[in-house]
Design a protein around this motif. Sequence first.
Motif: not given
Length: 259
Positions: A66, A207, A211-212, A215-217, A220, A223, A246
Amino acid sequence: MTVSTIDNDPSDPRSLHERIAADLRDEIMSGDLAPGAKLPSTAQLKARFDASNATIQKALQVLKDERLVIGRAGAAVTVREHRQRTMHPAAFMAPAGAGEPYRWLTEAAKHGTQAHSTLLDVAEVRPPADVSAALNLAESETALLRHQVLSIDREPVELVKSYYPMAIVQGTVITDKRKIKGGTPTLLAELGHPPRLSVDRVSARVPTQEQYQALNLPSDLPVLRTLRVVYSDEQRPIEVTVMVKAGHLYELQYEFTPE
């Protein structure tokens, strides 16, 4: 810092390493573990959470994924510098002055970071239902979408989709697929639609796939989704923007004056 163990609680179905990561994440975001601070040692975390070494390492890997902490095997794990950012939405609303860049960029620069906006698309579309309702559009009406991703220090931080009534922007440079000097608030003001009031609705959501990826999350985690409606004179909605950040890296700060 609260020192406690995590019991096997049937009301919390998450695995132990996920629950440990959640507790440490909260301490990072609340400032109990400040940027640059060392996390407790593995031995201390094992005693605190009554967990095995493998479980502690899995929890720490979650936080590394993260981008909240950094560290290598056998070395101390520390909280990354400047990981949690406090956003002040009210600072971005006023039109930029003559020759000035978009306010989001200038506000980011005040905090010593390099900000960049990437325009992904400009198109006439049928907006989502909540956007159409906010713009007072009929079911079949379209709006202009300006879609961009905002980055700080080359890291994507916010996915932005702004919608405008075609009656206002048709035939203007807002419809061009290029950046607008000073941002759309400046141009809307020049077109006779100065922003007078902004109303935000903020929610936490899982997300979407888009969006995932954008934003390179790392997972899950929720957001922060802000639906902002901008009104001009006579309470006419001139812009609706959906902003997604995020949730584990950002917080929003609003200031109010008692009436």
